[in-house]
Design a protein around this motif. Structure first.
Motif, PDB file in Angstrom:
ATOM      1  N   GLU A 271     -27.148 -19.432   6.253  1.00  0.00           N
ATOM      2  CA  GLU A 271     -27.333 -20.150   7.514  1.00  0.00           C
ATOM      3  C   GLU A 271     -27.457 -19.206   8.707  1.00  0.00           C
ATOM      4  O   GLU A 271     -27.880 -19.612   9.804  1.00  0.00           O
ATOM      5  N   LEU A 272     -27.117 -17.930   8.496  1.00  0.00           N
ATOM      6  CA  LEU A 272     -27.243 -16.936   9.562  1.00  0.00           C
ATOM      7  C   LEU A 272     -28.651 -16.355   9.663  1.00  0.00           C
ATOM      8  O   LEU A 272     -28.951 -15.624  10.612  1.00  0.00           O
ATOM      9  N   LEU A 273     -29.515 -16.666   8.725  1.00  0.00           N
ATOM     10  CA  LEU A 273     -30.850 -16.064   8.704  1.00  0.00           C
ATOM     11  C   LEU A 273     -31.621 -16.219  10.020  1.00  0.00           C
ATOM     12  O   LEU A 273     -32.254 -15.249  10.472  1.00  0.00           O
ATOM     13  N   PRO A 274     -31.599 -17.389  10.675  1.00  0.00           N
ATOM     14  CA  PRO A 274     -32.352 -17.499  11.934  1.00  0.00           C
ATOM     15  C   PRO A 274     -31.914 -16.497  13.001  1.00  0.00           C
ATOM     16  O   PRO A 274     -32.726 -16.071  13.832  1.00  0.00           O
ATOM     17  N   LYS A 275     -30.646 -16.090  12.977  1.00  0.00           N
ATOM     18  CA  LYS A 275     -30.155 -15.136  13.978  1.00  0.00           C
ATOM     19  C   LYS A 275     -30.843 -13.782  13.846  1.00  0.00           C
ATOM     20  O   LYS A 275     -30.943 -13.025  14.817  1.00  0.00           O
ATOM     21  N   LEU A 276     -31.331 -13.482  12.636  1.00  0.00           N
ATOM     22  CA  LEU A 276     -31.966 -12.185  12.422  1.00  0.00           C
ATOM     23  C   LEU A 276     -33.242 -12.037  13.246  1.00  0.00           C
ATOM     24  O   LEU A 276     -33.640 -10.918  13.593  1.00  0.00           O
ATOM     25  N   LEU A 277     -33.868 -13.141  13.574  1.00  0.00           N
ATOM     26  CA  LEU A 277     -35.154 -13.089  14.261  1.00  0.00           C
ATOM     27  C   LEU A 277     -35.072 -12.430  15.631  1.00  0.00           C
ATOM     28  O   LEU A 277     -36.075 -11.937  16.151  1.00  0.00           O
ATOM     29  N   THR A 278     -33.882 -12.387  16.218  1.00  0.00           N
ATOM     30  CA  THR A 278     -33.746 -11.745  17.529  1.00  0.00           C
ATOM     31  C   THR A 278     -33.925 -10.234  17.453  1.00  0.00           C
ATOM     32  O   THR A 278     -34.107  -9.575  18.474  1.00  0.00           O
TER      33      THR A 278
ATOM     34  N   ASP B 252     -39.486  -6.946  15.705  1.00  0.00           N
ATOM     35  CA  ASP B 252     -40.292  -6.126  14.801  1.00  0.00           C
ATOM     36  C   ASP B 252     -39.497  -5.058  14.065  1.00  0.00           C
ATOM     37  O   ASP B 252     -39.983  -4.510  13.060  1.00  0.00           O
ATOM     38  N   ALA B 253     -38.310  -4.752  14.545  1.00  0.00           N
ATOM     39  CA  ALA B 253     -37.508  -3.725  13.880  1.00  0.00           C
ATOM     40  C   ALA B 253     -36.951  -4.216  12.546  1.00  0.00           C
ATOM     41  O   ALA B 253     -36.572  -3.409  11.693  1.00  0.00           O
ATOM     42  N   LEU B 254     -36.907  -5.522  12.367  1.00  0.00           N
ATOM     43  CA  LEU B 254     -36.348  -6.110  11.154  1.00  0.00           C
ATOM     44  C   LEU B 254     -37.168  -5.717   9.927  1.00  0.00           C
ATOM     45  O   LEU B 254     -38.402  -5.635   9.991  1.00  0.00           O
TER      46      LEU B 254
ATOM     47  N   LEU C 267     -37.376 -10.461   7.511  1.00  0.00           N
ATOM     48  CA  LEU C 267     -38.164 -11.287   8.426  1.00  0.00           C
ATOM     49  C   LEU C 267     -38.761 -12.480   7.691  1.00  0.00           C
ATOM     50  O   LEU C 267     -38.683 -13.623   8.172  1.00  0.00           O
ATOM     51  N   ARG C 268     -39.335 -12.235   6.524  1.00  0.00           N
ATOM     52  CA  ARG C 268     -39.934 -13.327   5.750  1.00  0.00           C
ATOM     53  C   ARG C 268     -38.883 -14.349   5.337  1.00  0.00           C
ATOM     54  O   ARG C 268     -39.113 -15.562   5.396  1.00  0.00           O
ATOM     55  N   ALA C 269     -37.718 -13.869   4.912  1.00  0.00           N
ATOM     56  CA  ALA C 269     -36.653 -14.778   4.495  1.00  0.00           C
ATOM     57  C   ALA C 269     -36.174 -15.635   5.657  1.00  0.00           C
ATOM     58  O   ALA C 269     -35.938 -16.841   5.499  1.00  0.00           O
ATOM     59  N   ALA C 270     -36.038 -15.032   6.839  1.00  0.00           N
ATOM     60  CA  ALA C 270     -35.585 -15.773   8.012  1.00  0.00           C
ATOM     61  C   ALA C 270     -36.608 -16.831   8.431  1.00  0.00           C
ATOM     62  O   ALA C 270     -36.256 -17.979   8.731  1.00  0.00           O
ATOM     63  N   LEU C 271     -37.886 -16.456   8.444  1.00  0.00           N
ATOM     64  CA  LEU C 271     -38.935 -17.396   8.825  1.00  0.00           C
ATOM     65  C   LEU C 271     -39.033 -18.548   7.827  1.00  0.00           C
ATOM     66  O   LEU C 271     -39.223 -19.715   8.216  1.00  0.00           O
ATOM     67  N   LYS C 272     -38.887 -18.245   6.550  1.00  0.00           N
ATOM     68  CA  LYS C 272     -38.933 -19.279   5.518  1.00  0.00           C
ATOM     69  C   LYS C 272     -37.777 -20.256   5.672  1.00  0.00           C
ATOM     70  O   LYS C 272     -37.948 -21.478   5.533  1.00  0.00           O
ATOM     71  N   TYR C 273     -36.602 -19.720   5.990  1.00  0.00           N
ATOM     72  CA  TYR C 273     -35.427 -20.582   6.175  1.00  0.00           C
ATOM     73  C   TYR C 273     -35.637 -21.521   7.364  1.00  0.00           C
ATOM     74  O   TYR C 273     -35.365 -22.728   7.279  1.00  0.00           O
ATOM     75  N   VAL C 274     -36.116 -20.973   8.463  1.00  0.00           N
ATOM     76  CA  VAL C 274     -36.355 -21.781   9.663  1.00  0.00           C
ATOM     77  C   VAL C 274     -37.390 -22.876   9.373  1.00  0.00           C
ATOM     78  O   VAL C 274     -37.253 -24.026   9.800  1.00  0.00           O
ATOM     79  N   GLU C 275     -38.410 -22.513   8.625  1.00  0.00           N
ATOM     80  CA  GLU C 275     -39.473 -23.473   8.275  1.00  0.00           C
ATOM     81  C   GLU C 275     -38.917 -24.625   7.435  1.00  0.00           C
ATOM     82  O   GLU C 275     -39.232 -25.803   7.666  1.00  0.00           O
ATOM     83  N   LYS C 276     -38.077 -24.281   6.460  1.00  0.00           N
ATOM     84  CA  LYS C 276     -37.496 -25.306   5.599  1.00  0.00           C
ATOM     85  C   LYS C 276     -36.557 -26.222   6.383  1.00  0.00           C
ATOM     86  O   LYS C 276     -36.549 -27.441   6.174  1.00  0.00           O
TER      87      LYS C 276
END
Length: 224
Positions: A193-200, A203-205, A210-219
């Motif tokens: 559930e913390l994955l969206p926080k990574l997006l902040t 580009d350094a991620l 990055l892909r995992a966080a975006l996929k989680y947010v999409e779902k």
């Protein structure tokens, strides 16, 4: 803050890896003298950023965003007490064993200068695997390492250079966000559930994070 040792591994045939040929370079030992560090190229074709260091399973290891792996001596000392056995520098397969540096509290995108020339950038946490568990030969190692949430950091090469044991480490850039190596690890393992926080971290991620966080947010958006 200091680099205690620079560690490199040679290819070794073992029973505990599923890499092609059963070969691994996880067994790292301190290196005497200077070591050249450069960008090894994309994951899947590029190996270690350190000259003379073997990365044998290019499916999961090595490449530009995992060019160098750092682990704190302080965390090795903690594990020595837990496991009741000595752990030499390089015992966790790390290229850099540091002292006085909060590796797990480092922010994604944080930059370290080591020696006169080398600049590295923190990209992600290390995720424990079967080969690491076999190398340590400790029962339930992946679970124990995951619960500790002190994984060490992968780094990419921003400016190449030579380093050697004893070099000073200087933090030359610290991003304004709060995405740390530890947070990246927890989001990638036990607390999705913390994955969206990574997006902040932007580009350094690491691209995989990055892909995992975006996929989680999409779902999550699709559920609403």
């Amino acid at each position: 803050m200091k680099l205690l040792t620079v560690n490199a591994g040679r290819p070794e045939v073992v029973e505990y890896t599923d890499a092609a040929g059963g070969v691994t370079g996880v067994g790292k030992l301190p290196v005497d003298g200077p070591v050249r560090v450069t960008d090894p190229g994309p994951k899947g074709t590029g190996g270690s950023g350190l000259a003379g260091d073997a990365v044998c399973d290019l499916r999961h290891h090595g490449g530009s965003d995992q060019a160098v792996y750092a682990f704190a001596r302080e965390d090795l000392d903690d594990w020595e007490r837990v496991l009741g056995r000595p752990l030499a520098n390089g015992a966790f397969g790390e290229n850099l064993t540091t002292a006085g540096l909060d590796v797990n509290g480092a922010r994604i995108g944080e930059r370290w200068r080591i020696g006169p020339d080398l600049v590295l950038e923190v990209t992600s946490s290390r995720i424990p695997c079967r080969t690491f568990a076999g190398h340590l030969d400790e029962k339930g190692w992946v679970r124990r390492f995951t619960q500790a949430a002190a994984p060490g950091a992968y780094l990419r090469v921003i400016e190449p250079g030579e380093i050697r044991s004893g070099d000073l480490v200087e933090i030359v850039h610290r991003p304004g966000h709060d995405v740390t190596v530890r947070l990246d690890f927890q989001a990638s393992t036990t607390r999705r559930e913390l994955l969206p926080k990574l997006l902040t971290a932007g580009d350094a991620l690491h691209p995989e994070s990055l892909r995992a966080a975006l996929k989680y947010v999409e779902k999550e958006a699709a559920r609403e």
